[in-house]
Structure formats: C-alpha cells, structure tokens
Scaffold this motif. Sequence first.
Motif, PDB file in Angstrom:
ATOM      1  N   LEU A   1       3.313 -65.036  31.924  1.00 46.54           N
ATOM      2  CA  LEU A   1       2.468 -65.770  30.988  1.00 46.54           C
ATOM      3  C   LEU A   1       1.651 -66.847  31.698  1.00 46.54           C
ATOM      4  N   VAL A   2       2.273 -67.557  32.612  1.00 53.14           N
ATOM      5  CA  VAL A   2       1.568 -68.619  33.339  1.00 53.14           C
ATOM      6  C   VAL A   2       0.464 -68.031  34.205  1.00 53.14           C
TER       7      VAL A   2
ATOM      8  N   PRO B   1      -9.621 -63.939  25.872  1.00 55.91           N
ATOM      9  CA  PRO B   1      -8.222 -63.493  25.809  1.00 55.91           C
ATOM     10  C   PRO B   1      -7.244 -64.564  25.301  1.00 55.91           C
ATOM     11  N   LEU B   2      -7.727 -65.795  25.128  1.00 59.36           N
ATOM     12  CA  LEU B   2      -6.819 -66.892  24.778  1.00 59.36           C
ATOM     13  C   LEU B   2      -6.062 -66.666  23.469  1.00 59.36           C
TER      14      LEU B   2
ATOM     15  N   LEU C   1      -2.056 -66.778  23.346  1.00 57.15           N
ATOM     16  CA  LEU C   1      -1.317 -67.707  22.486  1.00 57.15           C
ATOM     17  C   LEU C   1      -0.323 -66.968  21.594  1.00 57.15           C
ATOM     18  N   ASP C   2      -0.721 -65.818  21.074  1.00 61.12           N
ATOM     19  CA  ASP C   2       0.208 -65.009  20.268  1.00 61.12           C
ATOM     20  C   ASP C   2       1.403 -64.556  21.102  1.00 61.12           C
TER      21      ASP C   2
ATOM     22  N   SER D   1       7.008 -65.044  22.570  1.00 60.88           N
ATOM     23  CA  SER D   1       7.947 -64.984  23.693  1.00 60.88           C
ATOM     24  C   SER D   1       9.178 -65.860  23.490  1.00 60.88           C
ATOM     25  N   GLY D   2       9.070 -66.853  22.630  1.00 60.25           N
ATOM     26  CA  GLY D   2      10.180 -67.783  22.460  1.00 60.25           C
ATOM     27  C   GLY D   2      10.127 -68.951  23.423  1.00 60.25           C
ATOM     28  N   LEU D   3       9.246 -68.885  24.398  1.00 60.09           N
ATOM     29  CA  LEU D   3       9.140 -69.984  25.361  1.00 60.09           C
ATOM     30  C   LEU D   3       8.616 -71.251  24.710  1.00 60.09           C
TER      31      LEU D   3
END
Length: 57
Positions: A16-17, A31-32, A36-37, A42-44
């Motif tokens: 993700l990062v 793509p943002l 974000l979705d 992801s739960g992060l």
Amino acid sequence: MCIPVYSLAVHDAHDLVRRFAAVLNNRDADPLPFWLDEFSDSGLARERVLAPTDHHA
C-alpha cells in the motif's frame, strides 16, 4: 513454506505504501480513490501502524 501472519500484514502495508508513493511520484490523483478504498478495507486504518494517535510531548 508457511509465512507468518504478521509478515503478511507487513507485506500488505508495504504494498500500500509503495502504491501510494507511486501516486505521488506520478502526480496522478486518479488512482487515489481506489487506493483509499483498499487502505480502508485493509484494516490498517484501524491499526496504529501508520498514524499513532497518542503523542506525548
């Protein structure tokens, strides 16, 4: 080979990062919303991995 669960979480966070960095590097915000979705799903976002909320001065 069995990958520990924490390694999968680290792998997912790393992915993700890296994709967020690509959004910034490419200066392309299209793509943002998808990112974000995925971040939310992801739960992060619920973990205190990326943005701890208790700061002590």
